[in-house]
Design a protein around this motif. Structure first.
Motif, short mmCIF file in Angstrom:
data_model
loop_
_atom_site.label_atom_id
_atom_site.label_comp_id
_atom_site.label_asym_id
_atom_site.label_seq_id
_atom_site.Cartn_x
_atom_site.Cartn_y
_atom_site.Cartn_z
N LYS A 1 14.44 -12.54 -11.17
CA LYS A 1 14.22 -12.36 -9.74
C LYS A 1 12.73 -12.28 -9.47
N VAL A 2 12.35 -12.70 -8.28
CA VAL A 2 10.96 -12.53 -7.87
C VAL A 2 10.94 -11.84 -6.51
N PHE A 3 10.06 -10.88 -6.37
CA PHE A 3 9.88 -10.17 -5.10
C PHE A 3 8.45 -10.38 -4.62
N GLU A 4 8.30 -10.81 -3.38
CA GLU A 4 6.96 -10.87 -2.80
C GLU A 4 6.90 -9.79 -1.73
N ILE A 5 5.98 -8.87 -1.95
CA ILE A 5 5.94 -7.65 -1.16
C ILE A 5 4.62 -7.55 -0.41
N GLU A 6 4.72 -7.19 0.87
CA GLU A 6 3.55 -7.00 1.72
C GLU A 6 3.31 -5.50 1.87
N LEU A 7 2.18 -5.04 1.38
CA LEU A 7 1.82 -3.62 1.47
C LEU A 7 0.71 -3.44 2.50
N GLU A 8 0.76 -2.31 3.22
CA GLU A 8 -0.27 -2.07 4.23
C GLU A 8 -0.92 -0.71 3.99
N GLY A 9 -2.24 -0.67 4.09
CA GLY A 9 -2.96 0.59 4.00
C GLY A 9 -2.94 1.24 2.63
N VAL A 10 -2.87 0.45 1.59
CA VAL A 10 -2.96 1.03 0.25
C VAL A 10 -4.11 0.37 -0.52
N SER A 11 -4.79 1.18 -1.31
CA SER A 11 -5.87 0.67 -2.16
C SER A 11 -5.25 0.01 -3.39
N GLN A 12 -6.08 -0.68 -4.15
CA GLN A 12 -5.59 -1.32 -5.36
C GLN A 12 -5.08 -0.27 -6.36
N GLU A 13 -5.75 0.90 -6.38
CA GLU A 13 -5.34 1.97 -7.29
C GLU A 13 -3.96 2.51 -6.90
N GLU A 14 -3.76 2.69 -5.59
CA GLU A 14 -2.46 3.17 -5.12
C GLU A 14 -1.37 2.14 -5.42
N ALA A 15 -1.70 0.86 -5.21
CA ALA A 15 -0.72 -0.20 -5.51
C ALA A 15 -0.34 -0.16 -7.00
N ALA A 16 -1.33 0.07 -7.86
CA ALA A 16 -1.08 0.10 -9.30
C ALA A 16 -0.18 1.28 -9.69
N LYS A 17 -0.05 2.25 -8.79
CA LYS A 17 0.86 3.37 -9.03
C LYS A 17 2.23 3.09 -8.41
N VAL A 18 2.20 2.56 -7.18
CA VAL A 18 3.44 2.37 -6.41
C VAL A 18 4.29 1.23 -6.99
N ILE A 19 3.67 0.12 -7.36
CA ILE A 19 4.44 -1.06 -7.78
C ILE A 19 5.30 -0.78 -9.03
N PRO A 20 4.73 -0.20 -10.10
CA PRO A 20 5.59 0.09 -11.26
C PRO A 20 6.69 1.11 -10.90
N GLU A 21 6.36 2.02 -9.98
CA GLU A 21 7.33 3.04 -9.56
C GLU A 21 8.54 2.40 -8.88
N ILE A 22 8.28 1.56 -7.88
CA ILE A 22 9.40 0.94 -7.16
C ILE A 22 10.11 -0.10 -8.03
N SER A 23 9.38 -0.70 -8.96
CA SER A 23 10.03 -1.66 -9.86
C SER A 23 11.05 -0.95 -10.72
N ASP A 24 10.65 0.20 -11.26
CA ASP A 24 11.54 0.97 -12.13
C ASP A 24 12.71 1.57 -11.36
N LYS A 25 12.45 2.00 -10.10
CA LYS A 25 13.48 2.71 -9.34
C LYS A 25 14.44 1.79 -8.62
#
Lengths: 82, 82
Positions: free
Chosen positions: B40-64
């Motif tokens: 599967k491929v997901f293309e996700i649009e994030l708003e108001g997050v820094s690259q550091e925050e994205a690097a935390k959020v993306i693995p989190e939502i991927s796992d969950k």
């Protein structure tokens, strides 16, 4: 040769699966996620074909088998040569 | 920020969907295709997050949400910054 093909819905086509994922993420508190589009990815191992042949075969099988060209688009890239 | 997340079955997990696609391609005469793995491929649009925050959020939502970590692996890349 290893090839990755991405198949996703055309931008003009609604993606209820992606919207369900977005809603689930909002429910979990991930409000920063504004949009989710879901698609398919195929990783294909080809044997005994040149890059030119691959460039002919890949779009052909994408159109015929992997994607529905009415509502889906595809893109592809070579991951490993040879 | 636009992010692409690829979710695929771990190498040790059988992929009957991919095998069905491979068999269909063989039936159509594409004998050069030795293996197909589907994910599967997901293309996700994030708003108001820094690259550091994205690097935390993306693995989190991927796992969950996006992947089942028992049988699936994921990788991700930033497509558009900002």
């Amino acid at each position: 040769m290893k090839v990755r093909i991405l198949v996703s819905l055309k931008d003009s086509v609604l993606d209820p699966q992606g919207q369900t994922v977005r809603n689930a993420l909002h429910t979990l508190g991930y409000e920063s996620i504004k949009d989710v589009r879901q698609g398919k990815v195929f990783e294909i191992e080809l044997e005994g074909v040149s890059q030119e042949e691959a460039a002919k075969v890949i779009p052909e099988i994408s159109d015929k088998v992997l994607a529905n060209p009415i509502i889906e688009k595809f893109s592809w890239q070579i991951l490993e040569k040879g």
